[in-house]
Motif scaffolding. Structure first.
Motif, PDB file in Angstrom:
ATOM      1  N   THR A 102       0.865  -1.387   0.078  1.00  0.00           N
ATOM      2  CA  THR A 102      -0.147   0.028  -0.009  1.00  0.00           C
ATOM      3  C   THR A 102       0.767   1.194  -0.065  1.00  0.00           C
ATOM      4  N   GLU A 103       2.103   1.192   0.291  1.00  0.00           N
ATOM      5  CA  GLU A 103       2.998   2.573   0.578  1.00  0.00           C
ATOM      6  C   GLU A 103       3.840   2.592  -0.681  1.00  0.00           C
ATOM      7  N   GLU A 104       3.945   1.525  -1.631  1.00  0.00           N
ATOM      8  CA  GLU A 104       4.943   1.743  -2.511  1.00  0.00           C
ATOM      9  C   GLU A 104       4.245   2.666  -3.817  1.00  0.00           C
ATOM     10  N   SER A 105       5.292   2.804  -4.614  1.00  0.00           N
ATOM     11  CA  SER A 105       5.120   3.668  -5.703  1.00  0.00           C
ATOM     12  C   SER A 105       3.846   3.318  -6.528  1.00  0.00           C
ATOM     13  N   HIS A 106       3.191   4.129  -7.159  1.00  0.00           N
ATOM     14  CA  HIS A 106       2.238   4.287  -8.155  1.00  0.00           C
ATOM     15  C   HIS A 106       0.812   3.625  -7.505  1.00  0.00           C
ATOM     16  N   THR A 107       0.877   3.147  -6.105  1.00  0.00           N
ATOM     17  CA  THR A 107      -0.196   2.547  -5.652  1.00  0.00           C
ATOM     18  C   THR A 107      -1.167   3.967  -5.157  1.00  0.00           C
ATOM     19  N   ALA A 108      -0.513   4.825  -4.768  1.00  0.00           N
ATOM     20  CA  ALA A 108      -1.219   6.104  -4.389  1.00  0.00           C
ATOM     21  C   ALA A 108      -1.236   7.087  -5.630  1.00  0.00           C
ATOM     22  N   GLY A 109      -0.748   6.639  -6.602  1.00  0.00           N
ATOM     23  CA  GLY A 109      -0.612   7.923  -7.852  1.00  0.00           C
ATOM     24  C   GLY A 109       0.639   8.614  -7.652  1.00  0.00           C
ATOM     25  N   PRO A 112      12.737   8.621  -0.488  1.00  0.00           N
ATOM     26  CA  PRO A 112      13.639   7.966  -0.369  1.00  0.00           C
ATOM     27  C   PRO A 112      13.694   7.139   0.718  1.00  0.00           C
ATOM     28  N   VAL A 113      14.428   6.064   1.018  1.00  0.00           N
ATOM     29  CA  VAL A 113      14.654   5.196   1.958  1.00  0.00           C
ATOM     30  C   VAL A 113      16.029   5.041   2.603  1.00  0.00           C
ATOM     31  N   TYR A 114      16.350   4.896   3.833  1.00  0.00           N
ATOM     32  CA  TYR A 114      17.512   4.997   4.485  1.00  0.00           C
ATOM     33  C   TYR A 114      17.780   3.837   5.320  1.00  0.00           C
ATOM     34  N   THR A 115      18.732   3.265   5.679  1.00  0.00           N
ATOM     35  CA  THR A 115      19.124   2.232   6.535  1.00  0.00           C
ATOM     36  C   THR A 115      20.374   2.516   7.309  1.00  0.00           C
ATOM     37  N   LYS A 116      20.656   1.825   8.397  1.00  0.00           N
ATOM     38  CA  LYS A 116      21.927   2.107   9.163  1.00  0.00           C
ATOM     39  C   LYS A 116      23.140   1.876   8.245  1.00  0.00           C
ATOM     40  N   PRO A 117      24.179   2.364   8.386  1.00  0.00           N
ATOM     41  CA  PRO A 117      24.462   3.502   9.558  1.00  0.00           C
ATOM     42  C   PRO A 117      23.802   4.759   9.199  1.00  0.00           C
ATOM     43  N   ALA A 118      23.690   5.758  10.278  1.00  0.00           N
ATOM     44  CA  ALA A 118      23.098   6.991  10.269  1.00  0.00           C
ATOM     45  C   ALA A 118      24.092   8.071   9.763  1.00  0.00           C
ATOM     46  N   GLN A 119      25.257   7.675   9.478  1.00  0.00           N
ATOM     47  CA  GLN A 119      26.268   8.505   8.556  1.00  0.00           C
ATOM     48  C   GLN A 119      27.003   7.568   7.937  1.00  0.00           C
ATOM     49  N   TRP A 120      27.265   7.830   6.775  1.00  0.00           N
ATOM     50  CA  TRP A 120      28.079   7.101   5.601  1.00  0.00           C
ATOM     51  C   TRP A 120      28.747   7.833   4.909  1.00  0.00           C
ATOM     52  N   ARG A 167       4.937  13.181   7.290  1.00  0.00           N
ATOM     53  CA  ARG A 167       4.644  14.518   6.579  1.00  0.00           C
ATOM     54  C   ARG A 167       6.093  14.578   5.505  1.00  0.00           C
ATOM     55  N   TRP A 168       7.116  14.536   6.175  1.00  0.00           N
ATOM     56  CA  TRP A 168       8.341  14.571   5.268  1.00  0.00           C
ATOM     57  C   TRP A 168       8.423  13.626   4.240  1.00  0.00           C
ATOM     58  N   ARG A 169       7.606  12.493   4.254  1.00  0.00           N
ATOM     59  CA  ARG A 169       7.716  11.486   3.383  1.00  0.00           C
ATOM     60  C   ARG A 169       6.694  11.771   2.328  1.00  0.00           C
ATOM     61  N   ARG A 170       5.647  12.350   2.794  1.00  0.00           N
ATOM     62  CA  ARG A 170       4.566  12.781   1.600  1.00  0.00           C
ATOM     63  C   ARG A 170       5.180  13.858   0.730  1.00  0.00           C
ATOM     64  N   ASP A 171       5.744  14.838   1.548  1.00  0.00           N
ATOM     65  CA  ASP A 171       6.445  15.946   0.937  1.00  0.00           C
ATOM     66  C   ASP A 171       7.437  15.286  -0.353  1.00  0.00           C
ATOM     67  N   GLU A 172       8.363  14.421   0.129  1.00  0.00           N
ATOM     68  CA  GLU A 172       9.168  14.050  -0.795  1.00  0.00           C
ATOM     69  C   GLU A 172       8.754  13.107  -1.861  1.00  0.00           C
ATOM     70  N   SER A 173       7.684  12.692  -1.619  1.00  0.00           N
ATOM     71  CA  SER A 173       7.037  11.757  -2.676  1.00  0.00           C
ATOM     72  C   SER A 173       6.359  12.830  -3.787  1.00  0.00           C
ATOM     73  N   LEU A 174       5.837  14.026  -3.378  1.00  0.00           N
ATOM     74  CA  LEU A 174       5.094  14.942  -3.977  1.00  0.00           C
ATOM     75  C   LEU A 174       6.396  15.576  -4.922  1.00  0.00           C
ATOM     76  N   LEU A 175       7.366  15.950  -4.269  1.00  0.00           N
ATOM     77  CA  LEU A 175       8.347  16.605  -4.913  1.00  0.00           C
ATOM     78  C   LEU A 175       8.942  15.946  -6.039  1.00  0.00           C
ATOM     79  N   ARG A 176       9.352  14.332  -5.737  1.00  0.00           N
ATOM     80  CA  ARG A 176       9.800  13.581  -6.685  1.00  0.00           C
ATOM     81  C   ARG A 176       8.942  13.406  -7.849  1.00  0.00           C
TER      82      ARG A 176
END
Ligand code: 6GU
Length: 288
Positions: free
Chosen positions: A193-200, A205-213, A232-241
């Motif tokens: 339900t969260e992936e690309s195209h499902t909500a149009g 972007p996604v991240y995992t450990k380490p917090a600095q690389w 909210r940040w994720r929604r904004d990033e989706s809209l901007l992308r």
């Protein structure tokens, strides 16, 4: 439910324990070997998918196992002839495992087809039986599809506006997109339900450990524990992308499904809802 011989329905009799049956007819059966791997391989082992790959040449009658010939009317290339295709489709329908009244939905991959989308994948996932006819060269004799369409649903499907050498790679794409939507194929249903195209929209972007690389930090909001701010940040990033890469998807978006923060973000990028009820970029300033 009884279906008549000519009913254009796909009967449910062939759905073995809720799995989807998939048949593929091709002159390159080995091209479909990847359907043994990963997600689809596991779905097959678990009985969620019942995949059968058939060699078109098994249905030829001459010594050279000929499947193609020159096009009537002239022109470049070769056409896959009706004899072998007719026999291959007859054999599919005669399979007792499918039930006497069962008909597949026949999918014919071709650059001349209906565009394949996530919504289309969902539609195909609801079918108990899909059969794929892989063309090569200049395509399959039209009479094969015309005859098939009298007794089953026939969809000509395109992956996009470019030309592949044949339908096999398209079958891999379509089967993968359909299979991962079937109940039980993907463990984590939320990832659907969260992936690309499902909500149009395209994915954030996604991240995992380490917090600095290599001197690059994960965005601080993702480490904040503030779930509202993260959403909210994720929604904004989706809209901007989406705005940057696929503005056509923003135009197709239902403004009714957007909250005030969505509207504010899009407005900050010059996109507002016009008289047509759709998002569009502001008119470029007219200079004289
Ligand atoms: Cl589905 N098949 C072929 N042969 N070429 C294509 C395609 C399909 N979609 C885009 N190009």
């Amino acid at each position: 439910m009884r279906t008549t011989a000519l009913a254009k329905t796909t009967a449910t009799t062939c759905r073995a324990s809720d799995g989807v049956r998939i048949d593929v007819v091709t002159i390159f059966p080995e091209y479909l070997d990847p359907l043994r791997l990963s997600l689809i391989g596991k779905a097959r082992e678990g009985g969620l998918l019942d995949v059968h790959v058939h060699d078109l040449r098994e249905h030829t009658t001459d010594r050279h196992r000929t499947v193609d010939d020159t096009p009537y009317g002239g022109g470049a290339g070769m056409v896959l002839g009706p004899a072998a295709w007719g026999a291959a489709l007859d054999a599919l329908l005669a399979d007792p495992a499918a039930g006497p009244a069962a008909r597949p939905r026949l999918i014919v991959p071709t650059p001349g087809g209906r565009p394949f989308t996530q919504a289309y994948a969902t539609e195909l996932g609801a079918e108990p039986w899909l059969a794929f006819a892989c063309g090569r060269y200049e395509g399959i004799d039209r009479r094969v599809l015309d005859e098939a369409a009298e007794i089953m649903a026939v969809d000509e499907v395109s992956l996009g506006d470019y030309v592949l050498g044949g339908g096999e790679v398209a079958v891999l794409v379509i089967v993968e997109a359909v299979a991962r939507l079937l109940p039980g194929v993907i463990g984590n249903v939320e990832s659907l339900t969260e992936e690309s195209h499902t909500a149009g929209l395209l994915e954030y972007p996604v991240y995992t450990k380490p917090a600095q690389w290599r001197g690059r930090d994960v965005p601080a909001v993702l480490l904040s524990g503030n779930h509202g701010a993260i959403a909210r940040w994720r929604r904004d990033e989706s809209l901007l992308r989406t705005l940057r890469v696929r503005p056509d998807l923003i135009h197709a978006l239902d403004p009714g499904g957007c909250d005030r923060a969505d509207l504010a973000l899009l407005a900050s990028q010059g996109w507002t809802v016009g008289a047509d009820g759709r998002f569009s970029p502001a008119e470029p300033a007219v200079s004289d």
